[in-house]
Design an enzyme around this catalytic site. Structure first.
Site, short mmCIF file in Angstrom:
data_model
loop_
_atom_site.label_atom_id
_atom_site.label_comp_id
_atom_site.label_asym_id
_atom_site.label_seq_id
_atom_site.Cartn_x
_atom_site.Cartn_y
_atom_site.Cartn_z
N THR A 145 0.97 -1.18 -0.02
CA THR A 145 -0.02 0.00 0.07
C THR A 145 0.66 1.38 0.04
OG1 THR A 145 -1.59 1.29 1.29
CG2 THR A 145 -0.32 -0.13 2.63
N SER A 187 -3.00 3.43 10.34
CA SER A 187 -3.81 2.64 10.93
C SER A 187 -3.00 1.30 11.20
CB SER A 187 -5.07 2.11 9.92
OG SER A 187 -4.73 1.45 8.79
N TYR A 189 -4.00 -1.54 10.02
CA TYR A 189 -4.05 -2.28 8.63
C TYR A 189 -2.70 -2.02 8.00
CZ TYR A 189 -4.01 -2.32 3.72
OH TYR A 189 -3.61 -2.43 2.67
N HIS A 190 -2.58 -0.60 7.88
CA HIS A 190 -1.42 -0.02 7.26
C HIS A 190 -0.12 -0.61 7.95
CE1 HIS A 190 -4.41 2.82 5.36
NE2 HIS A 190 -3.41 2.57 4.49
N LYS A 193 1.18 -3.77 6.70
CA LYS A 193 1.86 -3.75 5.58
C LYS A 193 3.40 -3.13 5.66
CE LYS A 193 -1.45 -5.01 2.99
NZ LYS A 193 -1.57 -5.81 1.60
O1 LIG Z 1 -16.62 8.25 3.15
C1 LIG Z 1 -15.31 8.64 3.32
C2 LIG Z 1 -14.23 7.55 3.25
C3 LIG Z 1 -13.00 8.07 3.20
N1 LIG Z 1 -12.50 9.55 3.52
C4 LIG Z 1 -11.18 9.71 3.52
O2 LIG Z 1 -10.54 9.21 2.37
C5 LIG Z 1 -9.24 8.97 2.64
C6 LIG Z 1 -9.02 7.47 1.92
O3 LIG Z 1 -9.66 6.45 2.77
P1 LIG Z 1 -10.28 5.07 1.89
O4 LIG Z 1 -11.17 4.49 2.76
O5 LIG Z 1 -10.47 5.39 0.66
O6 LIG Z 1 -8.52 4.64 1.90
P2 LIG Z 1 -7.80 3.74 3.18
O7 LIG Z 1 -8.46 3.53 4.33
O8 LIG Z 1 -6.42 4.68 2.90
O9 LIG Z 1 -7.72 2.38 2.39
C7 LIG Z 1 -7.63 2.11 1.08
O10 LIG Z 1 -6.71 2.52 0.22
C8 LIG Z 1 -5.37 1.92 0.73
C9 LIG Z 1 -4.28 2.60 -0.21
S1 LIG Z 1 -3.63 4.04 0.38
O11 LIG Z 1 -4.87 4.81 1.00
O12 LIG Z 1 -2.84 3.69 1.51
O13 LIG Z 1 -2.85 4.55 -0.39
C10 LIG Z 1 -5.34 0.48 0.56
O14 LIG Z 1 -4.14 0.01 1.26
C11 LIG Z 1 -6.54 -0.13 1.40
O15 LIG Z 1 -6.50 -1.65 1.25
C12 LIG Z 1 -7.75 0.25 0.97
O16 LIG Z 1 -8.88 0.22 1.70
C13 LIG Z 1 -9.08 9.10 4.15
O17 LIG Z 1 -8.33 10.30 4.35
C14 LIG Z 1 -10.47 9.16 4.60
O18 LIG Z 1 -10.67 9.85 5.85
C15 LIG Z 1 -13.70 10.39 3.55
O19 LIG Z 1 -13.40 11.63 3.63
N2 LIG Z 1 -14.97 9.75 3.27
#
Ligand SMILES: O=c1ccn([C@@H]2O[C@H](COP(=O)(O)OP(=O)(O)O[C@H]3O[C@H](CS(=O)(=O)O)[C@@H](O)[C@H](O)[C@H]3O)[C@@H](O)[C@H]2O)c(=O)[nH]1
Length: 406
Positions: A145, A187, A189-190, A193
């Site tokens: 990730t 998190s 989860y992160h 990784k």
């Molecule tokens: O309804 C929502 C959902 C999320 N967010 C915000 O959008 C961002 C990203 O959240 P996300 O749920 O889209 O992504 P994340 O939790 O980081 O996890 C997802 O994206 C990661 C890549 S990364 O984000 O680490 O580049 C992958 O590893 C994970 O498996 C995948 O679930 C965060 O700042 C979160 O607070 C909102 O504002 N509104």
């Protein structure tokens, strides 16, 4: 190639299995079906109606004449089964998606934290351990990730895995070396990784395993060329507060007339990639394995960066949806910049699907078509990063926790 796809029933594992089978590879899925059990635990279901894995592979065979084999094996718990399977089949490559991948799910409770750490770290270590024990020179590709880098950037581009540093010796000379980019997980989860990265570094060095780690951004979309071929080959699409990722959530929210759930100011900048490009990148990585004895190969698997509020505003403009500015359930930087190097995949020929070109089609195809399957009560993200945050956001019914709607 004979390819084992660990976690081949999941959101990226399934389209990857189809893509590689279509390209002529002999694909074997190993999966414990945990995503389906977690859906049951949470009382949610994929927006898209999904068949059993056995039914999916049957349809693929009927459509294409090609077989994808399914094995019910839990990488984290069934070490002997895993080892026996690898020993019998001796795959040329192993693609490892078999981890709990949602940050909010990993933060739900102490039990969910334990589950995520035990599952993810054990799955990865069992795999590395078995490959080593069996003297199996399979290329291991892991879905990592972008989140391992963290989001406290200093305005500099994030390199692909390794950071050049200069260290001063007592004699005043500067020694240059490249180190694994310092981990900064946001998190549990992160964090798993990040731990995976160390396991890879050790096994590549000690046991000369050939390993590629893909630091992937947030995936959006649901279809690939192969999942479109038959209604029963469709990919899953998560919209709920735990597993739904931000852009796919905004798309379905727009389709059902639910205010777009922006956390905080929406100043978080994140990396994105379309699911079709994600499976293409995995194939490119497969074709370009590191040499034996090389360090872990790391790619940044992302194609664009966007700020959450810009995405919300764009979708609001396109669809007429309202935006809800919500208290953030996560502990994360309210605003951040993000510049990412991704030349390696570009140099291997990746031509990305852009958000601008692909977005409208996704809304029409998937979100509107299956909007009737949405349970609105499962849309809010209620998993909080700390007990203090939980006290401010939990137990609010739909709509009441909106700070403001614009
Ligand atoms: O309804 C929502 C959902 C999320 N967010 C915000 O959008 C961002 C990203 O959240 P996300 O749920 O889209 O992504 P994340 O939790 O980081 O996890 C997802 O994206 C990661 C890549 S990364 O984000 O680490 O580049 C992958 O590893 C994970 O498996 C995948 O679930 C965060 O700042 C979160 O607070 C909102 O504002 N509104």
């Amino acid at each position: 190639m004979k390819i084992a796809v660990m976690g081949g029933d999941g959101f990226i594992g399934w389209p990857t299995s189809l893509h590689l089978s279509d390209a002529g590879h002999d694909v074997h899925i190993l999966d414990n079906l945990s995503r389906r059990w977690i859906d049951t635990e949470l009382g949610v279901q994929s927006l898209t109606p999904m068949d059993s894995i056995q039914e999916r592979t049957r349809i693929w065979h009927a459509e294409t004449g090609r077989r994808i084999h399914f094995n019910l094996i839990d990488l984290a718990r069934d070490y002997e089964l895993l080892k026996n399977w690898l020993s019998e089949h001796r795959p040329d490559a192993v693609i490892h998606f078999a981890e709990q991948r949602a940050a909010p799910y990993s933060m739900k409770s102490d039990r969910h934290k334990n589950y995520t750490v035990n599952n993810n770290v054990s799955a990865t270590h069992n795999l590395l351990n078995a490959l080593t024990e069996l003297n199996l020179d399979a290329h291991l590709i892991h879905l990592g990730t972008m989140g391992v880098y963290g989001y406290s950037t200093v305005g500099a581009a994030i390199p692909e895995g390794y950071l050049p540093v200069g260290i001063e010796t007592p004699a005043g000379e500067t020694v240059n070396q490249e180190i694994l980019y310092p981990s900064n997980p946001g998190s549990i989860y992160h964090m798993t990784k990040c731990l995976d990265q160390l396991l890879f570094q050790f096994y590549a060095k000690n046991d000369v395993l050939r390993i590629t780690d893909l630091h992937q951004g947030i995936v959006w979309g649901t279809h690939t060329e192969q999942t479109r071929r038959h209604a029963q080959l469709i990919n899953r699409f998560d919209y709920d507060g735990d597993y739904g990722t931000v852009l796919n959530r905004f798309l379905i929210q727009a389709a059902i007339g639910y205010p777009l759930t922006v956390h905080g100011t929406g100043g978080q900048t994140r990396a994105f990639i379309h699911i079709q490009d994600s499976v293409r990148c995995i194939e490119l990585a497969l074709k370009n394995p590191p040499a034996r004895g090389a360090r872990v190969e790391i790619f940044n698997q992302m194609t664009e960066t966007h700020r959450v509020r810009d995405l919300a505003q764009m979708i609001a403009r396109m669809s007429g949806a309202d935006i809800a500015w919500l208290p953030n359930p996560r502990k994360e930087a309210a605003e951040n910049e993000l510049i990412v190097q991704n030349e390696k995949f570009r140099n291997l020929g990746l031509e990305p699907i852009t958000l601008e070109a692909g977005l409208l089609g996704e809304i029409v195809d998937v979100a509107k078509k299956f909007a009737y399957r949405v349970d609105r009560s499962r849309v809010p993200a209620v998993s909080a990063w700390t007990k203090d945050i939980a006290a401010t956001i939990n137990h609010d019914p739909e709509g009441k926790r909106l700070k403001s709607v614009s």
